[in-house]
Design a protein around this motif. Structure first.
Motif, PDB file in Angstrom:
ATOM      1  N   THR B 291     -12.419 -30.991  20.660  1.00  0.00           N
ATOM      2  CA  THR B 291     -12.068 -31.076  20.426  1.00  0.00           C
ATOM      3  C   THR B 291     -10.485 -31.030  21.480  1.00  0.00           C
ATOM      4  O   THR B 291     -11.012 -30.688  23.018  1.00  0.00           O
ATOM      5  CB  THR B 291     -11.052 -29.727  19.608  1.00  0.00           C
ATOM      6  OG1 THR B 291     -11.534 -28.774  20.384  1.00  0.00           O
ATOM      7  CG2 THR B 291     -11.768 -29.604  18.672  1.00  0.00           C
ATOM      8  N   ARG B 337      -6.786 -36.005  25.133  1.00  0.00           N
ATOM      9  CA  ARG B 337      -8.269 -34.712  25.849  1.00  0.00           C
ATOM     10  C   ARG B 337      -7.983 -34.784  27.351  1.00  0.00           C
ATOM     11  O   ARG B 337      -8.091 -33.816  27.603  1.00  0.00           O
ATOM     12  CB  ARG B 337      -9.011 -35.200  25.280  1.00  0.00           C
ATOM     13  CG  ARG B 337      -8.749 -34.827  23.676  1.00  0.00           C
ATOM     14  CD  ARG B 337     -10.231 -35.577  22.428  1.00  0.00           C
ATOM     15  NE  ARG B 337     -10.662 -36.456  22.886  1.00  0.00           N
ATOM     16  CZ  ARG B 337     -12.224 -37.077  22.175  1.00  0.00           C
ATOM     17  NH1 ARG B 337     -12.413 -35.829  22.453  1.00  0.00           N
ATOM     18  NH2 ARG B 337     -12.280 -38.077  22.820  1.00  0.00           N
ATOM     19  N   GLY B 384     -10.863 -34.187  16.579  1.00  0.00           N
ATOM     20  CA  GLY B 384     -11.508 -32.437  16.771  1.00  0.00           C
ATOM     21  C   GLY B 384     -11.100 -32.656  15.244  1.00  0.00           C
ATOM     22  O   GLY B 384     -10.027 -32.939  14.920  1.00  0.00           O
ATOM     23  N   ARG B 385     -11.070 -31.427  14.625  1.00  0.00           N
ATOM     24  CA  ARG B 385     -11.169 -30.678  13.854  1.00  0.00           C
ATOM     25  C   ARG B 385     -10.316 -29.243  14.153  1.00  0.00           C
ATOM     26  O   ARG B 385      -9.570 -29.134  13.188  1.00  0.00           O
ATOM     27  CB  ARG B 385     -12.444 -30.255  13.477  1.00  0.00           C
ATOM     28  CG  ARG B 385     -13.658 -30.861  12.741  1.00  0.00           C
ATOM     29  CD  ARG B 385     -14.786 -30.056  12.997  1.00  0.00           C
ATOM     30  NE  ARG B 385     -15.945 -31.346  13.229  1.00  0.00           N
ATOM     31  CZ  ARG B 385     -15.653 -31.738  11.353  1.00  0.00           C
ATOM     32  NH1 ARG B 385     -15.186 -32.043  10.755  1.00  0.00           N
ATOM     33  NH2 ARG B 385     -17.017 -33.004  11.963  1.00  0.00           N
ATOM     34  N   SER B 386      -9.648 -28.508  15.633  1.00  0.00           N
ATOM     35  CA  SER B 386      -9.759 -27.306  15.522  1.00  0.00           C
ATOM     36  C   SER B 386      -7.797 -26.957  15.337  1.00  0.00           C
ATOM     37  O   SER B 386      -6.643 -26.686  15.868  1.00  0.00           O
ATOM     38  CB  SER B 386      -9.669 -25.801  16.109  1.00  0.00           C
ATOM     39  OG  SER B 386     -10.179 -26.655  17.321  1.00  0.00           O
ATOM     40  N   SER B 387      -7.502 -28.622  16.069  1.00  0.00           N
ATOM     41  CA  SER B 387      -6.228 -29.129  17.159  1.00  0.00           C
ATOM     42  C   SER B 387      -5.060 -28.973  16.024  1.00  0.00           C
ATOM     43  O   SER B 387      -4.736 -28.396  14.468  1.00  0.00           O
ATOM     44  CB  SER B 387      -6.274 -30.425  17.041  1.00  0.00           C
ATOM     45  OG  SER B 387      -7.193 -30.793  17.989  1.00  0.00           O
TER      46      SER B 387
END
Lengths: 397, 397
Positions: B291, B337, B384-387
């Motif tokens: 992320t 990123r 990514g996953r938590s953005s």
């Protein structure tokens, strides 16, 4: 070339163009292994791609590029998830404040823009399935018309107790019928959390008066929206929750759009309704971990053996939800994975590859063809984990 | 504006341009909360981005677009991983068959192309760090000169027993020195599997004659390549395996490029060598699951408290390896990123956000700025996953 419709001829030319290849050494376009005799027709009549212009706005040229790219893979329905909670980008002449719910005045479509999209798509053999997702995904409607909200503090679902709600739906679908000529309209109906109905005193009193609990009110809303759509000449597509909650009461013209439960398609067609398959683990393009192989292997008729029931599965749709993408990366996220699903939707079952490794070469070739045609399709290894293609070149196939 | 160098002035203008915002209502460019007094300088002198033109070829205009985008984030080193196992796209005048190892004649850079990239970058305050990755990542060299392979059946690493191997390296670095004016050259040295050396009789005999085992031969190769680079006036960057295997024997001018072990930086600077940080779990852009928050939080000086040792960490680099990307999606995969890492490399430690949530707003703003400038940076939620950023608009910040 012989074809029953102009669209059949168009598909035929797509196939022909894919047989041609530019020879970089001789600098000549060659038809591989000619002559060819091809008799071909699609396996499923509905081969869709969803775009979502509520979570991120997509400029008109971007939508047109997506339409162009769809034709190369013989997809034929653009499911336009126009509005949702986050924004209402479309002009509705009957209720001109609705697009006050757009992100900004720069991020809106006029009714003429929408008509232009429909016409652009139609010339390319693509129908546009317009969606309003009621009552659960409609918060943005209340920016222009706050009385559509249960209250200022509890803004969705749309107020079931308010006649104005259904007037607005009628106005939208009336305007739609002048623009979106496809025989289907999508009325959503998924993910409805009715707590704002029970906690808002006015609505709670109305429920009591009508003798409904909140799930009955949800059913009442969906069926009434269906009736409005029917009155404007549409058949209806609804997300699967409507079938799960009150399947037998849905209008027989309803097409159930599967997105959650993998086995649901069987139940839908067993009940006699038609179905579109978009199960999220396999055909959601915003799930970046889903590999093209998984897209390829997702079989819409899995476990459906009865021939009449098979015919009720009119097709499938890959979904490019807009939470994580926008104009900057939509093409790269749709392609090449959507092409893997497109092959499954077009090709006769017995001609489909059992092992996706047999598909790798032609899919890599197809994504290069997309690049040559100006579509920014990503390499096969771009998303997901198991894709076997890594390094490579479009000049060496 | 006052600056010690023209590049300082350039960075100053970048900052100024980011303070300006177009007001969509008044249609006027505004400077937010002016007047401003800004005294600024980079925390690290080396702020790099790697591109890889061996796994997928990148056309010149794509590389120039990447360079343009780097300037907006004040990155100042383009690490050009030009050649590798898969292809050798660069013309080397001294050994004109080397680029026979390109994917195709359409996927090559002339020496003049490379000079053009260097000049284009230099005008934008960016140095180009050229890399040849020897001896392990060099299979494509043998397409033009098969005697560089241990044998036809065992094609890497480069033949350590063959004087011609070092002549070719000398020719390449001689040609490099006319094009790549940056004081550093990257000699790779990672992932060396020496089995072809021991299984090839000619090389195995040579090893015996020299009294070397294969790890000594690896060391011999890397140190001899270093000497050649030094003779052409370069200081050397090598991947971390060279330090791990024979750290003390590396030339003191070596900069160790960390990519594997998180704690390695401490050992490198404790030994007195300089270090560049690119640990793969945090700063590899081809890791799509990483992320932007992880990019942001990757601290090059973690656990290094000694001030003199801190100074030996000259900076960091985000790596856009080419296995999974190409021209179609490189911008979307680098940005936003890389910008999160760029802030860490530029900003004084005490001004960095402890919680990336504090960064979300300005990073979303910066990615919109990139879009306005023609860079196809993806939404923050794209990988990514938590953005935390999902739906949104660049017109509503």
């Amino acid at each position: 070339m012989q074809a029953q419709t102009v669209y059949g001829a168009l598909h035929g030319f797509q196939t022909f163009s894919q047989l041609c290849q530019f020879n970089f050494k001789s600098k000549v376009i060659e038809v591989n292994m000619a002559p060819w005799t091809i008799i071909d027709q699609p396996r499923f009549s509905y081969r869709g791609l969803l775009i979502d212009t509520s979570r991120h706005y997509l400029p008109l040229p971007v939508i047109k590029n997506v339409i162009d790219s769809m034709t190369y893979a013989k997809l034929n329905v653009l499911h336009w998830h126009i509005v949702d909670t986050q924004s209402f980008p479309l002009e509705i002449p009957s209720y001109p404040k609705l697009w006050d719910g757009a992100y900004s005045t720069s991020e809106r479509y006029t009714a003429a823009d929408a008509a232009e999209i429909v016409s652009y798509a139609q010339k390319r053999g693509i129908n546009v399935l317009a969606e309003i997702d009621v009552p659960g995904h409609a918060l943005s409607w209340g920016v222009g018309y706050p009385s559509l909200w249960p209250s200022k503090d509890c803004q969705q679902p749309l107020d079931v107790s308010n006649e104005f709600t259904f007037k607005v739906i009628d106005g939208i679908l009336s305007d739609f019928s002048k623009i979106f000529e496809f025989k289907f309209v999508h009325l959503g109906g998924d993910e409805v959390n009715t707590s704002c109905w029970t906690t808002t005193p006015r609505i709670s009193r109305w429920l009591k008066k009508k003798g409904m609990n909140e799930s009955q009110a949800y059913e009442y809303f969906v069926l009434r929206a269906q009736d409005i759509a029917l009155s404007h000449g549409y058949e209806i597509v609804n997300w699967e929750e409507t079938f799960v909650n009150f399947g037998k009461k849905l209008n027989p013209k309803t097409i159930v759009h599967n997105w959650l439960a993998v086995g649901l398609t069987q139940q839908v067609v067993a009940s006699g309704l038609r179905c579109i398959v978009s199960n999220q683990e396999k055909w959601y393009l915003d799930h970046l971990d889903t590999t093209w192989e998984e897209f390829y292997l997702n079989e819409p008729l899995r476990n459906i053996t009865n021939l009449n029931q098979q015919k009720l599965v009119i097709g499938g749709e890959v979904c490019m939800w807009g939470e994580t993408i926008d104009a900057s990366d939509i093409e790269q996220t749709i392609w090449p994975r959507a092409a893997a699903a497109a092959e499954r939707l077009w090709t006769p079952y017995d001609k489909l590859a059992k092992n996706p490794r047999q598909v790798t070469g032609r899919l890599a070739h197809f994504r290069c063809l997309l690049n040559q045609r100006g579509v920014a399709a990503a390499p096969l290894a771009g998303f997901g984990r198991s894709s076997p293609r890594g390094p490579g070149s479009c000049y060496v196939q």
